[in-house]
Design a protein around this motif. Structure first.
Motif, short mmCIF file in Angstrom:
data_model
loop_
_atom_site.label_atom_id
_atom_site.label_comp_id
_atom_site.label_asym_id
_atom_site.label_seq_id
_atom_site.Cartn_x
_atom_site.Cartn_y
_atom_site.Cartn_z
N GLU A 146 0.76 -1.03 0.35
CA GLU A 146 -0.23 0.19 0.20
C GLU A 146 0.68 1.12 -0.60
N ARG A 290 -16.74 -3.09 5.13
CA ARG A 290 -15.71 -4.02 4.88
C ARG A 290 -15.11 -4.60 3.62
N ALA A 312 -8.69 3.27 11.85
CA ALA A 312 -9.39 1.74 12.44
C ALA A 312 -8.51 1.04 13.24
P1 AMP Z 1 -8.02 -5.66 7.61
O1 AMP Z 1 -6.90 -7.32 7.18
O2 AMP Z 1 -7.97 -4.75 5.68
O3 AMP Z 1 -9.79 -5.86 7.24
O4 AMP Z 1 -7.70 -4.92 8.28
C1 AMP Z 1 -7.77 -5.06 9.51
C2 AMP Z 1 -6.97 -4.05 10.61
O5 AMP Z 1 -5.34 -3.93 9.79
C3 AMP Z 1 -7.09 -2.25 10.23
O6 AMP Z 1 -8.52 -1.50 11.00
C4 AMP Z 1 -5.64 -1.60 10.56
O7 AMP Z 1 -5.91 -1.43 12.03
C5 AMP Z 1 -4.54 -2.46 10.14
N1 AMP Z 1 -4.28 -2.55 8.89
C6 AMP Z 1 -4.65 -2.91 8.23
N2 AMP Z 1 -3.56 -2.56 6.53
C7 AMP Z 1 -2.80 -1.99 7.61
C8 AMP Z 1 -2.02 -1.35 7.23
N3 AMP Z 1 -0.73 -1.20 5.71
N4 AMP Z 1 -0.46 -0.95 7.98
C9 AMP Z 1 -1.30 -1.17 9.02
N5 AMP Z 1 -2.05 -1.54 9.54
C10 AMP Z 1 -3.03 -2.01 8.26
#
Ligand code: AMP
Length: 453
Positions: A146, A290, A312
């Motif tokens: 990202e 989501r 988040a």
């Molecule tokens: P997800 O797996 O996309 O549902 O993400 C769950 C949580 O992981 C999010 O709420 C963020 O706190 C954290 N997260 C997701 N992507 C990143 C990233 N690139 N860097 C840091 N934290 C992340």
């Protein structure tokens, strides 16, 4: 002569951590450990066991579970050839075009999340034969390419949990949410806000998505390019938009709560009731959809203070059907992932990330006999669990006390010829400069008592 030898004279390259990755250093790592230790403790009280899954898996596993069309899979995964293929082709000098020549089954990817891996493990180890549901948690690094910014990294850390098998009783959804909230509360996380929603299931969501698409087409001209594209690819994601100019339009769109089938509506109402019984405060957010494809019914997100736009700290939801999609038996599932980097950041920003001094005791010694005593004292103090700094070479007491200060030690144990021959050791409390002499057993006793305070 090889090329390497010619370049030998050049100044060596200065390496830096790759963009989007970072080193975690002491003393901050002590906070990471505290957070992880708290997760182990809290999750264990809810009957969860730890699972450790590999860092890389077949690319296909992620494509199939998260969804080939999602940003995570289509743009953000670190993917490379399986090892045998890779070495064979490198050996033949055929690096170029290597990835495009490979079939998806031959490719592997660094995990962008761990739910797919946990489901794979559930199937692989026939966990459906264990008492259901199976409650697992994990922690570790995830990888997504990202755009790096505050709170967003390419290697980041998640702490997550999954409940697999058994029923889809709303009490399970509520208990999983209660567990995360308990964990955050134990850590003293500030400004915690829980948002929940239901996004329906296979029966009702497709109709809602069509309704939403039709409504979006009517206002297409008023939307930005990203949202315009999503009308076709994934209309639900338009609801995620943070674009100021789109907010008034989004407010007029049909809401899923009005279009849930009876089963989903009943389930959602019961989840809310179960949260209320548990004293968990929530806010309903109909726009919470989501990003990952496999969610259904309950979705939730938790935000916290001090994180700016990436606020988040936890996302989760129900994903009945995912295990089956991966070739296992029909299995209910719900889980969440906490972004540990953001959790730590929020704790630090709100002053809850304080870590106690590094060293308890700095031993200032002078003379050969005192050195031998200092080594023994260090051994005994460490055995009693104190953190001890024992300088390897003799230094003047003044310098030693200066070092003790810099390291943030609470005490300096002063051992010179007098102390050794008298059998009375001098303990200096660095905060107030007071000095008291103790016999060895009394000293240990005193430090133990102080620690217990
Ligand atoms: P997800 O797996 O996309 O549902 O993400 C769950 C949580 O992981 C999010 O709420 C963020 O706190 C954290 N997260 C997701 N992507 C990143 C990233 N690139 N860097 C840091 N934290 C992340």
């Amino acid at each position: 002569m090889s090329e390497g030898a010619v370049k030998k004279e050049e100044k060596p390259r200065k390496f830096q951590a790759i963009r989007g990755t970072r080193d975690l250093l002491p003393p901050e790592t002590a906070l990471w450990n505290r957070v992880e230790q708290t997760a182990h403790e809290v999750f264990a009280t809810f009957g969860f066991g730890e699972i450790r899954v590999p860092i890389f898996e077949s690319t296909d596993l992620f494509a199939r579970s998260i969804g080939a069309e999602t940003d995570v899979v289509s743009k953000e995964m670190y993917t490379f050839g399986g090892f045998a293929e890779f070495s064979a082709k490198v050996g033949e000098g055929r690096m170029e075009g290597m990835l495009s020549e490979m079939s998806p089954e031959e490719m592997i990817s660094l995990r962008p999340e761990a739910t797919a891996s946990v489901c794979r493990a559930y199937i692989e180890h026939n966990m459906q034969q264990l008492p259901q549901p199976v409650k697992l948690y994990y922690m570790g690094p995830m990888f997504r390419r990202e755009r790096p910014q505050k709170g967003r990294y390419r290697q980041f850390y998640q702490i997550g949990a999954e409940v697999l098998g058994g029923s889809d009783a709303p009490a399970i959804d509520a208990e999983v949410i209660e567990m995360v909230m308990t964990f955050f509360d134990r850590l003293g996380l500030q400004g915690v806000q829980l948002d929940i929603n239901s996004i329906g299931d296979r029966n009702c969501r497709p109709q809602y998505v069509e309704l939403l698409r039709a409504a979006l087409l009517k206002v297409k001209d008023k939307l930005g390019p990203d949202s315009q594209r999503r009308i076709e690819t994934n209309p639900l994601r338009v609801l995620d938009s943070k674009l100021e100019s789109e907010q008034a339009i989004i407010a007029t769109l049909p809401r899923i709560a009005d279009h849930l089938c009876e089963d989903c509506a009943t389930h959602y109402a019961a989840v809310k009731h179960q949260l209320e019984i548990r004293g968990v405060i929530y806010r309903e957010n109909w726009r919470l959809v989501r990003g990952l494809d496999y969610y259904m019914r309950t979705t939730f997100e938790i935000t916290a203070k001090g994180l700016g736009s990436q606020n988040a700290v936890c996302g989760g939801g129900r994903y009945d059907g995912l295990v089956e999609l991966l070739g296992g038996p029909p299995t209910k599932g719900i889980g969440f992932a906490i972004g540990e980097d953001r959790l730590i950041l929020s704790l630090q920003e709100s002053g809850k990330g304080a870590i106690s001094a590094d060293r308890d005791v700095y031993i200032a010694w002078m003379g050969e006999r005192a050195h031998a005593t200092a080594i023994r004292a260090a051994k005994d103090l460490r055995k009693a669990g104190f953190s001890v700094e024992l300088p390897p070479v003799e230094q003047k007491f003044g310098k030693a006390l200066g070092q003790a200060d810099k390291l943030g030690a609470k005490y300096a144990l002063i051992l010179g010829d007098n102390e050794v021959s008298e059998g009375l050791w001098t303990l200096k409390t660095l905060a107030d400069g007071s000095q008291v002499k103790y016999t060895e057993p009394d000293l240990l006793e005193y430090l133990r008592k102080q620690r217990a305070l």
